[in-house]
Write a protein that holds these residues in place. Structure first.
Motif, short mmCIF file in Angstrom:
data_model
loop_
_atom_site.label_atom_id
_atom_site.label_comp_id
_atom_site.label_asym_id
_atom_site.label_seq_id
_atom_site.Cartn_x
_atom_site.Cartn_y
_atom_site.Cartn_z
N ILE A 150 -52.82 34.40 -30.29
CA ILE A 150 -53.07 34.33 -28.99
C ILE A 150 -51.70 33.86 -28.08
N VAL A 151 -50.85 32.97 -28.59
CA VAL A 151 -49.78 32.59 -28.10
C VAL A 151 -48.70 33.82 -27.81
N ARG A 152 -48.78 34.67 -29.08
CA ARG A 152 -47.86 35.66 -29.01
C ARG A 152 -48.28 36.98 -27.71
N GLN A 153 -49.61 37.00 -27.69
CA GLN A 153 -50.02 37.99 -26.65
C GLN A 153 -49.92 37.31 -25.24
N ALA A 154 -49.95 36.09 -25.27
CA ALA A 154 -49.91 35.42 -23.78
C ALA A 154 -48.35 35.74 -23.34
N ALA A 180 -46.26 37.64 -24.44
CA ALA A 180 -46.21 39.18 -24.08
C ALA A 180 -46.49 39.86 -22.94
N VAL A 181 -47.77 39.34 -22.47
CA VAL A 181 -48.35 39.71 -21.14
C VAL A 181 -47.67 39.18 -19.99
N ALA A 182 -47.09 37.95 -20.21
CA ALA A 182 -46.24 37.28 -19.02
C ALA A 182 -44.76 37.92 -18.93
N GLY A 183 -44.46 38.76 -19.84
CA GLY A 183 -43.25 39.64 -19.61
C GLY A 183 -42.25 38.86 -20.48
N GLY A 198 -39.53 32.10 -25.13
CA GLY A 198 -40.74 31.97 -24.53
C GLY A 198 -41.52 30.51 -24.58
N ARG A 199 -41.40 30.54 -26.09
CA ARG A 199 -42.06 29.18 -26.52
C ARG A 199 -41.34 28.07 -26.03
N HIS A 235 -51.38 30.49 -18.68
CA HIS A 235 -52.94 31.37 -19.05
C HIS A 235 -53.61 31.13 -17.65
N GLY A 236 -52.76 30.77 -16.49
CA GLY A 236 -53.48 30.92 -15.15
C GLY A 236 -54.39 29.75 -14.67
N ILE A 237 -54.20 28.62 -15.56
CA ILE A 237 -54.99 27.49 -15.26
C ILE A 237 -54.09 26.39 -14.40
N SER A 238 -54.53 25.77 -13.62
CA SER A 238 -53.55 24.73 -12.65
C SER A 238 -54.27 23.31 -13.12
N ARG A 239 -53.40 22.54 -13.04
CA ARG A 239 -53.82 20.98 -13.39
C ARG A 239 -54.17 20.26 -12.06
#
Length: 65
Positions: free
Chosen positions: A25-29, A31-34, A41-42, A55-59
């Motif tokens: 999941i982390v790898r794909q996220a 990769a999708v983010a570029g 990235g980590r 992941h598109g979540i705002s605090r």
């Protein structure tokens, strides 16, 4: 070897499968983010707010609003 898979000592039950899924999941996220380089990235997303933003979540506000 970004996630140190060979060093993991979890070998019982469903733990290895769950850890593998979380890693994917982390790898794909990333990769999708570029991110081309997963290690950088980590490192860029060690702050919890940045990881949620990936992941598109705002605090700032609840997700259900």
């Amino acid at each position: 070897m970004t996630f140190k898979e060979d060093a993991r000592r979890t070998r019982t039950g469903a733990a290895p499968v769950v850890l593998g899924c979380a890693t994917d999941i982390v790898r794909q996220a990333l990769a999708v983010a570029g991110w081309k380089n997963l290690a950088s990235g980590r490192r860029a997303h060690t702050d919890p707010a940045k990881a949620l933003e990936l992941h598109g979540i705002s605090r700032g506000r609840p997700v259900w609003i």
